[in-house]
Design a protein around this motif. Structure first.
Motif, PDB file in Angstrom:
ATOM      1  N   GLY A 152       0.829  -1.205   0.000  1.00 53.01           N
ATOM      2  CA  GLY A 152       0.000   0.000   0.000  1.00 53.01           C
ATOM      3  C   GLY A 152       0.863   1.253   0.000  1.00 53.01           C
ATOM      4  O   GLY A 152       0.361   2.352  -0.160  1.00 53.01           O
ATOM      5  N   GLY A 153       2.149   1.092   0.166  1.00 52.60           N
ATOM      6  CA  GLY A 153       3.062   2.232   0.152  1.00 52.60           C
ATOM      7  C   GLY A 153       3.383   2.626  -1.281  1.00 52.60           C
ATOM      8  O   GLY A 153       2.621   2.379  -2.199  1.00 52.60           O
ATOM      9  N   ASP A 154       4.557   3.185  -1.432  1.00 53.45           N
ATOM     10  CA  ASP A 154       4.963   3.668  -2.737  1.00 53.45           C
ATOM     11  C   ASP A 154       5.523   2.504  -3.551  1.00 53.45           C
ATOM     12  O   ASP A 154       6.694   2.189  -3.449  1.00 53.45           O
ATOM     13  CB  ASP A 154       6.013   4.766  -2.544  1.00 53.45           C
ATOM     14  N   SER A 155       4.672   1.878  -4.312  1.00 54.99           N
ATOM     15  CA  SER A 155       5.115   0.682  -5.014  1.00 54.99           C
ATOM     16  C   SER A 155       6.017   1.042  -6.180  1.00 54.99           C
ATOM     17  O   SER A 155       6.006   2.162  -6.681  1.00 54.99           O
ATOM     18  CB  SER A 155       3.918  -0.091  -5.543  1.00 54.99           C
ATOM     19  N   TYR A 156       6.796   0.074  -6.602  1.00 57.10           N
ATOM     20  CA  TYR A 156       7.656   0.243  -7.751  1.00 57.10           C
ATOM     21  C   TYR A 156       6.841   0.698  -8.949  1.00 57.10           C
ATOM     22  O   TYR A 156       7.205   1.635  -9.659  1.00 57.10           O
ATOM     23  CB  TYR A 156       8.377  -1.074  -8.057  1.00 57.10           C
ATOM     24  N   LEU A 157       5.701   0.025  -9.140  1.00 58.76           N
ATOM     25  CA  LEU A 157       4.918   0.299 -10.335  1.00 58.76           C
ATOM     26  C   LEU A 157       4.409   1.734 -10.375  1.00 58.76           C
ATOM     27  O   LEU A 157       4.469   2.390 -11.412  1.00 58.76           O
ATOM     28  CB  LEU A 157       3.743  -0.684 -10.414  1.00 58.76           C
ATOM     29  N   SER A 158       3.945   2.242  -9.251  1.00 60.90           N
ATOM     30  CA  SER A 158       3.402   3.597  -9.284  1.00 60.90           C
ATOM     31  C   SER A 158       4.526   4.617  -9.448  1.00 60.90           C
ATOM     32  O   SER A 158       4.363   5.621 -10.140  1.00 60.90           O
ATOM     33  CB  SER A 158       2.528   3.887  -8.066  1.00 60.90           C
ATOM     34  N   PHE A 159       5.675   4.336  -8.845  1.00 67.14           N
ATOM     35  CA  PHE A 159       6.805   5.252  -9.030  1.00 67.14           C
ATOM     36  C   PHE A 159       7.247   5.236 -10.494  1.00 67.14           C
ATOM     37  O   PHE A 159       7.465   6.284 -11.108  1.00 67.14           O
ATOM     38  CB  PHE A 159       7.967   4.870  -8.112  1.00 67.14           C
ATOM     39  N   PHE A 160       7.349   4.062 -11.031  1.00 68.74           N
ATOM     40  CA  PHE A 160       7.767   3.913 -12.424  1.00 68.74           C
ATOM     41  C   PHE A 160       6.786   4.626 -13.362  1.00 68.74           C
ATOM     42  O   PHE A 160       7.193   5.316 -14.295  1.00 68.74           O
ATOM     43  CB  PHE A 160       7.866   2.419 -12.769  1.00 68.74           C
ATOM     44  N   GLU A 161       5.501   4.481 -13.073  1.00 66.37           N
ATOM     45  CA  GLU A 161       4.488   5.132 -13.912  1.00 66.37           C
ATOM     46  C   GLU A 161       4.628   6.645 -13.893  1.00 66.37           C
ATOM     47  O   GLU A 161       4.510   7.301 -14.920  1.00 66.37           O
ATOM     48  CB  GLU A 161       3.089   4.764 -13.428  1.00 66.37           C
TER      49      GLU A 161
END
Ligand SMILES: Nc1ncnc2c1ncn2[C@@H]1O[C@H](COP(=O)(O)OP(=O)(O)OP(=O)(O)O)[C@@H](O)[C@H]1O
Ligand SMILES: [Mg+2]
Ligand SMILES: [Zn+2]
Length: 247
Positions: A152-161
């Motif tokens: 639920g934190g800052d996932s790799y995927l959302s950062f990458f996006e």
């Protein structure tokens, strides 16, 4: 006096990315008249680039075409061409970003590459564009951190996006990281995604083409080569300038 509309989706957290206002997005003048800081447009855009670093490092905050070292570089035969290319990029910023064009500034140590790149990022921020500014080692460290994040934190995927969707991705000192499969994979994924979605990348590097291919892989370099215009920044190491003159 412009009213401060509290209902705007304004993300006032954090310091002013341009180091101008107190972080509120407003500069308080005489008689409490507030005028908007140039960081404001960018801050209104923050939602899209949450968690992304878009801060100009303090050393480069004052960069301007009208001030040294850039005004000196514009007169120096070795660097005037680079300054004109950067100026042309800034003058046609909307168009260049729309087309997904970027710049690739290369040259020896201390010639002013980072200075010129920061000038572009600063102009983009002032124009309300979303910009991610990282040195390559910092960017990789930041990506590594997302691996440790809690559910639920800052996932790799959302950062990458977010990294792939900002208007401008500025990577300073490309090739300054030890290569490993992991590094190559991260960089390739990032550059390829921006390449495919036609989004601008701005890089600085000390390395020539072949060395850079060696360091970050030919597939990544090939894509960067296609989407960026190369700008050579020649000259001596300006960090020694003072001492040379005194000698
Ligand atoms: N043409 C110039 N004349 C005088 N000072 C300059 C000039 N270019 C850069 N400087 C100053 O020299 C220092 C180095 O500039 P900058 O960090 O932009 O170099 P760089 O090319 O990115 O170096 P590196 O390859 O080590 O990253 C800075 O303090 C900058 O203000
Ligand atoms: Mg540099
Ligand atoms: Zn500000």
């Amino acid at each position: 006096m412009p009213a401060i509309a509290r209902s705007e989706p304004f993300h006032s957290s954090g310091p002013c990315p341009l180091g101008v206002c107190d972080g509120s997005g407003w500069i308080l003048g005489p008689e409490d008249v507030a005028r908007p800081c140039e960081c404001r447009a960018e801050r209104l855009n923050r939602g899209k680039s949450r968690g992304i670093s878009s801060v100009i490092p303090p050393r480069y905050r004052g960069v301007s075409f009208d001030r040294p070292p850039v005004s000196d570089m514009a007169r120096d035969l070795q660097t005037k061409g680079a300054v004109s290319e950067v100026r042309a990029f800034v003058e046609n910023l909307d168009e260049r970003l729309e087309e997904g064009r970027g710049l690739w500034l290369f040259g020896d140590t201390g010639t002013g590459k980072t200075t010129l790149a920061m000038l572009i990022s600063k102009a983009a921020l002032e124009a309300g564009k979303t910009v991610a500014i990282y040195s390559l080692p910092k960017l990789l460290a930041r990506i590594r951190r997302t691996y440790d994040s809690e559910p639920g934190g800052d996932s790799y995927l959302s950062f990458f996006e977010r990294l792939t969707s900002v208007d401008l991705l500025h990577i300073d000192d490309l090739g300054a990281e030890k290569r490993s499969d992991w590094v190559l994979e991260q960089l390739y994924a990032l550059v390829n995604e921006r390449y495919e979605t036609q989004r601008s990348v701005l890089i600085t590097t000390n390395l020539g083409h072949e060395e850079l291919e060696e360091q970050i892989g030919p597939r990544t370099v090939s894509r960067l080569n296609q989407i960026c215009d190369e700008v050579a920044v020649h000259g001596d190491d300006r960090r020694y300038g003072k001492y040379r003159k005194a000698a």
